[in-house]
Design a protein around this motif. Structure first.
Motif, PDB file in Angstrom:
ATOM      1  N   VAL A 199       0.788  -1.202  -0.030  1.00  0.00           N
ATOM      2  CA  VAL A 199      -0.060   0.017  -0.106  1.00  0.00           C
ATOM      3  C   VAL A 199       0.959   1.288   0.068  1.00  0.00           C
ATOM      4  O   VAL A 199       1.615   1.244   0.839  1.00  0.00           O
ATOM      5  N   PRO A 200       0.681   2.289  -0.799  1.00  0.00           N
ATOM      6  CA  PRO A 200       1.466   3.343  -0.980  1.00  0.00           C
ATOM      7  C   PRO A 200       1.223   4.181   0.308  1.00  0.00           C
ATOM      8  O   PRO A 200       0.073   4.280   0.747  1.00  0.00           O
ATOM      9  N   PHE A 201       2.268   5.073   0.768  1.00  0.00           N
ATOM     10  CA  PHE A 201       2.172   5.971   1.905  1.00  0.00           C
ATOM     11  C   PHE A 201       1.314   7.119   1.239  1.00  0.00           C
ATOM     12  O   PHE A 201       0.497   7.686   2.329  1.00  0.00           O
ATOM     13  N   TYR A 202       1.291   7.639   0.172  1.00  0.00           N
ATOM     14  CA  TYR A 202       0.592   8.625  -0.546  1.00  0.00           C
ATOM     15  C   TYR A 202      -0.663   8.215  -1.360  1.00  0.00           C
ATOM     16  O   TYR A 202      -0.149   7.633  -2.370  1.00  0.00           O
ATOM     17  N   LEU A 203      -1.593   8.677  -1.046  1.00  0.00           N
ATOM     18  CA  LEU A 203      -2.809   8.150  -1.591  1.00  0.00           C
ATOM     19  C   LEU A 203      -3.527   9.111  -2.519  1.00  0.00           C
ATOM     20  O   LEU A 203      -3.451  10.527  -2.374  1.00  0.00           O
ATOM     21  N   ASP A 204      -4.125   8.633  -3.631  1.00  0.00           N
ATOM     22  CA  ASP A 204      -4.782   9.662  -4.743  1.00  0.00           C
ATOM     23  C   ASP A 204      -3.813  10.763  -5.187  1.00  0.00           C
ATOM     24  O   ASP A 204      -4.294  11.917  -4.998  1.00  0.00           O
ATOM     25  N   VAL A 205      -2.844  10.346  -5.498  1.00  0.00           N
ATOM     26  CA  VAL A 205      -1.846  11.578  -5.895  1.00  0.00           C
ATOM     27  C   VAL A 205      -1.680  11.779  -7.537  1.00  0.00           C
ATOM     28  O   VAL A 205      -2.268  10.770  -8.183  1.00  0.00           O
ATOM     29  N   PRO A 206      -0.976  12.734  -8.092  1.00  0.00           N
ATOM     30  CA  PRO A 206      -0.888  12.640  -9.580  1.00  0.00           C
ATOM     31  C   PRO A 206      -0.092  11.722 -10.198  1.00  0.00           C
ATOM     32  O   PRO A 206       0.538  11.011  -9.302  1.00  0.00           O
ATOM     33  N   PRO A 207      -0.227  11.446 -11.383  1.00  0.00           N
ATOM     34  CA  PRO A 207       0.438  10.272 -11.969  1.00  0.00           C
ATOM     35  C   PRO A 207       1.809  10.535 -12.325  1.00  0.00           C
ATOM     36  O   PRO A 207       2.381  10.425 -13.361  1.00  0.00           O
ATOM     37  N   VAL A 208       2.468  10.952 -11.194  1.00  0.00           N
ATOM     38  CA  VAL A 208       3.944  11.149 -11.533  1.00  0.00           C
ATOM     39  C   VAL A 208       4.728  10.220  -9.963  1.00  0.00           C
ATOM     40  O   VAL A 208       4.108  10.249  -9.236  1.00  0.00           O
ATOM     41  N   GLY A 209       5.902  10.081 -10.051  1.00  0.00           N
ATOM     42  CA  GLY A 209       6.689   9.563  -9.102  1.00  0.00           C
ATOM     43  C   GLY A 209       7.983  10.228  -8.830  1.00  0.00           C
ATOM     44  O   GLY A 209       8.600  10.697  -9.568  1.00  0.00           O
ATOM     45  N   PRO A 210       8.706   9.901  -7.589  1.00  0.00           N
ATOM     46  CA  PRO A 210       9.796  10.591  -7.676  1.00  0.00           C
ATOM     47  C   PRO A 210      11.088   9.649  -8.013  1.00  0.00           C
ATOM     48  O   PRO A 210      11.022   8.633  -8.088  1.00  0.00           O
ATOM     49  N   VAL A 211      12.052  10.469  -8.538  1.00  0.00           N
ATOM     50  CA  VAL A 211      13.229   9.853  -9.190  1.00  0.00           C
ATOM     51  C   VAL A 211      14.444  10.526  -8.485  1.00  0.00           C
ATOM     52  O   VAL A 211      14.416  11.706  -8.450  1.00  0.00           O
ATOM     53  N   TRP A 212      15.045   9.751  -7.908  1.00  0.00           N
ATOM     54  CA  TRP A 212      16.421  10.168  -7.345  1.00  0.00           C
ATOM     55  C   TRP A 212      17.471  11.035  -8.238  1.00  0.00           C
ATOM     56  O   TRP A 212      17.714  10.592  -9.226  1.00  0.00           O
ATOM     57  N   ASP A 213      17.630  12.500  -7.655  1.00  0.00           N
ATOM     58  CA  ASP A 213      18.784  12.866  -8.471  1.00  0.00           C
ATOM     59  C   ASP A 213      19.334  14.119  -7.428  1.00  0.00           C
ATOM     60  O   ASP A 213      19.197  15.198  -7.132  1.00  0.00           O
ATOM     61  N   TYR A 214      20.560  13.637  -7.268  1.00  0.00           N
ATOM     62  CA  TYR A 214      21.483  14.862  -6.492  1.00  0.00           C
ATOM     63  C   TYR A 214      22.700  15.155  -7.275  1.00  0.00           C
ATOM     64  O   TYR A 214      23.511  15.886  -6.726  1.00  0.00           O
ATOM     65  N   SER A 215      22.268  15.331  -8.636  1.00  0.00           N
ATOM     66  CA  SER A 215      23.380  15.999  -9.489  1.00  0.00           C
ATOM     67  C   SER A 215      23.328  17.602  -9.197  1.00  0.00           C
ATOM     68  O   SER A 215      22.013  17.992  -8.672  1.00  0.00           O
ATOM     69  N   TYR A 216      24.180  18.330  -9.697  1.00  0.00           N
ATOM     70  CA  TYR A 216      24.357  19.849  -9.528  1.00  0.00           C
ATOM     71  C   TYR A 216      22.929  20.326 -10.462  1.00  0.00           C
ATOM     72  O   TYR A 216      22.298  21.086  -9.685  1.00  0.00           O
ATOM     73  N   ASP A 217      22.921  20.082 -11.716  1.00  0.00           N
ATOM     74  CA  ASP A 217      21.756  20.291 -12.353  1.00  0.00           C
ATOM     75  C   ASP A 217      20.392  19.818 -12.040  1.00  0.00           C
ATOM     76  O   ASP A 217      19.395  20.638 -12.044  1.00  0.00           O
ATOM     77  N   GLY A 218      20.525  18.670 -11.265  1.00  0.00           N
ATOM     78  CA  GLY A 218      19.141  17.987 -10.916  1.00  0.00           C
ATOM     79  C   GLY A 218      18.732  18.599  -9.651  1.00  0.00           C
ATOM     80  O   GLY A 218      17.383  18.977  -9.701  1.00  0.00           O
ATOM     81  N   ILE A 219      19.635  19.174  -8.637  1.00  0.00           N
ATOM     82  CA  ILE A 219      19.070  20.280  -7.556  1.00  0.00           C
ATOM     83  C   ILE A 219      18.548  21.414  -8.159  1.00  0.00           C
ATOM     84  O   ILE A 219      17.293  21.848  -7.688  1.00  0.00           O
ATOM     85  N   ARG A 220      19.279  22.099  -9.015  1.00  0.00           N
ATOM     86  CA  ARG A 220      18.820  23.467  -9.384  1.00  0.00           C
ATOM     87  C   ARG A 220      17.274  23.341 -10.231  1.00  0.00           C
ATOM     88  O   ARG A 220      16.464  23.923 -10.018  1.00  0.00           O
ATOM     89  N   ARG A 221      17.245  22.098 -10.906  1.00  0.00           N
ATOM     90  CA  ARG A 221      15.973  21.694 -11.610  1.00  0.00           C
ATOM     91  C   ARG A 221      15.018  21.704 -10.631  1.00  0.00           C
ATOM     92  O   ARG A 221      13.631  22.133 -10.636  1.00  0.00           O
ATOM     93  N   SER A 222      15.248  21.074  -9.547  1.00  0.00           N
ATOM     94  CA  SER A 222      14.286  20.677  -8.557  1.00  0.00           C
ATOM     95  C   SER A 222      13.724  21.638  -7.882  1.00  0.00           C
ATOM     96  O   SER A 222      12.529  21.980  -7.642  1.00  0.00           O
ATOM     97  N   VAL A 223      14.553  22.702  -7.750  1.00  0.00           N
ATOM     98  CA  VAL A 223      14.064  24.176  -6.790  1.00  0.00           C
ATOM     99  C   VAL A 223      13.189  24.848  -7.933  1.00  0.00           C
ATOM    100  O   VAL A 223      12.069  25.430  -7.704  1.00  0.00           O
ATOM    101  N   GLU A 224      13.484  24.895  -9.186  1.00  0.00           N
ATOM    102  CA  GLU A 224      12.952  25.483 -10.371  1.00  0.00           C
ATOM    103  C   GLU A 224      11.481  24.996 -10.293  1.00  0.00           C
ATOM    104  O   GLU A 224      10.419  25.461 -10.500  1.00  0.00           O
ATOM    105  N   GLU A 225      11.304  23.584 -10.333  1.00  0.00           N
ATOM    106  CA  GLU A 225      10.023  22.926 -10.336  1.00  0.00           C
ATOM    107  C   GLU A 225       8.988  22.997  -9.328  1.00  0.00           C
ATOM    108  O   GLU A 225       7.838  23.151  -9.156  1.00  0.00           O
ATOM    109  N   SER A 226       9.897  23.184  -8.001  1.00  0.00           N
ATOM    110  CA  SER A 226       9.277  23.494  -6.736  1.00  0.00           C
ATOM    111  C   SER A 226       8.513  24.996  -6.622  1.00  0.00           C
ATOM    112  O   SER A 226       7.385  25.263  -6.390  1.00  0.00           O
ATOM    113  N   LEU A 227       9.344  26.081  -7.320  1.00  0.00           N
ATOM    114  CA  LEU A 227       8.757  27.130  -7.501  1.00  0.00           C
ATOM    115  C   LEU A 227       7.694  27.382  -8.435  1.00  0.00           C
ATOM    116  O   LEU A 227       6.530  27.882  -8.114  1.00  0.00           O
ATOM    117  N   GLU A 228       7.671  26.425  -9.191  1.00  0.00           N
ATOM    118  CA  GLU A 228       6.410  26.442 -10.525  1.00  0.00           C
ATOM    119  C   GLU A 228       5.211  25.969  -9.671  1.00  0.00           C
ATOM    120  O   GLU A 228       4.316  26.247  -9.868  1.00  0.00           O
TER     121      GLU A 228
END
Length: 323
Positions: free
Chosen positions: A102-131
C-alpha cells in the motif's frame, strides 16, 4: 511563537512550524480545500513557518501550500522545501514508499519520485518546486532522505545548494532525514545551516544524542524536529499503535505506556510531554506540527499551553525512560 536564529544565518524562525506531509495525502486522502483550510488556520494562529517537499503527495502538498499562501505577505513567512527527488511520469516504483503493497501517499498525481542529487538536478528541483508553489523563492532548502546517496549529496548536491545560498537565492541550506547518523555525516562534511530530523529526537527515541546532536553543537547547526509523536504512539500507545509509520513492536509499546503512566502521575497528557520535550534542547530551533485537520491543529496548539512540572522530566530520567 518566539523566534530563534537558524545556524549562523540572518534567518530567524518560530519555535513551532507546520509540516505538510499529511496535507499531501499521507496515509489518508484529503481535499484541496480541507488542506488549504489547515494552512489558513495555522497562519491565523501565528504559525508562519511551513515545511513541504515534492515527495509529499507527489506535488500535492507544494501546490496546496502555494495556493494557501498566495494571499499572504510573503515576507511574513518562512517556507522550506526539499531537493533530491524529481517528479516524473515514467518514474520506477519506489518500494520505500510502500508498506505491505500500500502506498504511503494516496490519490496522488500520476508522477513518481526519481532520485537526482546532481548539480543540475538540484537546480531543476528548485525551479520545479517554485513553479508548483507559485512562489518567487524559498527560505530553506533541504536535501531529502539522501541515506543511500550520501556521496552525491555531500558533493554535487551540496555544491548546488551552497551556490544558491552564495547567490542570495536561499537563506539557509541543509538536509532532512529519518536517521541521525547519515545526517551527522553530512553536518561534518558540509557547511550546513540546519537539519530536519524526524522521529529520532522524541520523548520515545533520543538516539540522535549519540551522533547528530553533538555534531550540530560543534558546527552551530540548527535542528528542526519532525515526527514528535512517532507516528501516533506518543498520542495513544495502544497495542498495534504505529511507530515509524508501521505497527510498533511490543517493547516499543511497553516503553510508551511506561512514559504515559508517569505523565498521568502529574496529570500531563502524554502528547503534551511529547510535543514540548524536544524544545528544551539548545540546538532545536523548531518543532513541526503535522496536523491533517483543523481539529488536530487546535489540539496540538492547546498541548503547548500545558504546564509540565520539572519533576516529571526528572522522574522519566530516573526511570531510564529518557536519555
Amino acid at each position: 511563537m518566539t523566534e530563534v536564529q537558524v545556524g549562523r544565518t540572518d534567518l530567524f524562525v518560530p519555535r513551532i512550524g507546520l509540516g505538510t506531509a499529511a496535507l499531501g495525502n499521507f496515509q489518508q486522502a484529503i481535499s484541496d480545500s480541507d488542506a488549504i483550510t489547515v494552512v489558513d488556520c495555522a497562519l491565523d494562529s501565528r504559525i508562519r513557518y511551513l515545511d513541504t517537499a515534492p515527495l509529499y503527495g507527489h506535488g500535492l502538498a507544494e501546490q496546496r501550500v502555494g495556493r494557501a499562501v498566495a494571499k499572504v505577505d510573503r515576507d511574513r513567512l518562512v517556507i522550506s522545501t526539499k531537493v533530491g527527488r524529481l517528479l516524473r511520469a515514467d518514474a520506477p516504483r519506489d518500494e520505500t514508499q510502500y508498506h505491505d503493497g500500500v502506498p504511503f501517499y494516496l490519490d496522488v498525481p500520476p508522477v513518481g519520485p526519481v532520485w537526482d542529487y546532481s548539480y543540475d538536478g538540484i537546480r531543476r528541483s528548485v525551479e520545479e518546486s517554485l513553479e508548483r508553489t507559485g512562489l518567487d523563492r524559498f527560505d530553506v532548502l533541504l536535501m531529502h532522505d539522501p541515506d543511500d546517496h550520501l556521496s552525491e549529496a555531500a558533493t554535487t548536491g551540496y555544491a548546488a545548494l551552497r551556490d544558491l545560498r552564495s547567490a542570495g537565492l536561499v537563506r539557509a541550506i541543509g538536509a532532512g532525514m529519518n536517521h541521525s547518523a547519515p545526517l551527522a555525516a553530512l553536518v561534518r562534511a558540509c557547511d550546513l545551516d540546519v537539519v530536519l530530523l524526524a522521529g529520532r529526537y522524541t520523548l520515545l527515541d533520543q538516539s540522535s544524542l549519540a551522533d547528530l546532536m553533538p555534531a550540530c553543537e560543534e558546527r552551530e547547526v540548527s535542528v528542526v524536529i519532525g515526527g514528535v509523536f512517532n507516528s501516533g504512539i506518543l498520542v495513544d500507545p495502544l497495542p498495534g499503535a504505529s511507530f515509524d509509520y508501521v505497527p510498533a513492536r511490543d517493547e516499543v509499546v511497553a516503553k510508551a505506556v511506561a512514559i504515559r503512566d508517569l505523565c498521568r502521575k502529574y496529570d500531563v497528557p502524554l502528547a503534551a510531554a511529547a510535543l514540548q520535550f524536544p524544545l528544551a534542547h539548545p540546538r532545536v530551533s523548531t518543532v513541526l506540527i503535522g496536523a491533517r485537520t483543523v481539529n488536530e491543529l487546535d489540539a496540538d496548539l492547546t498541548l503547548l499551553d500545558v504546564e509540565i512540572p520539572r519533576a516529571l522530566w526528572t522522574d522519566l530520567w530516573n526511570a531510564g525512560l529518557i536519555d
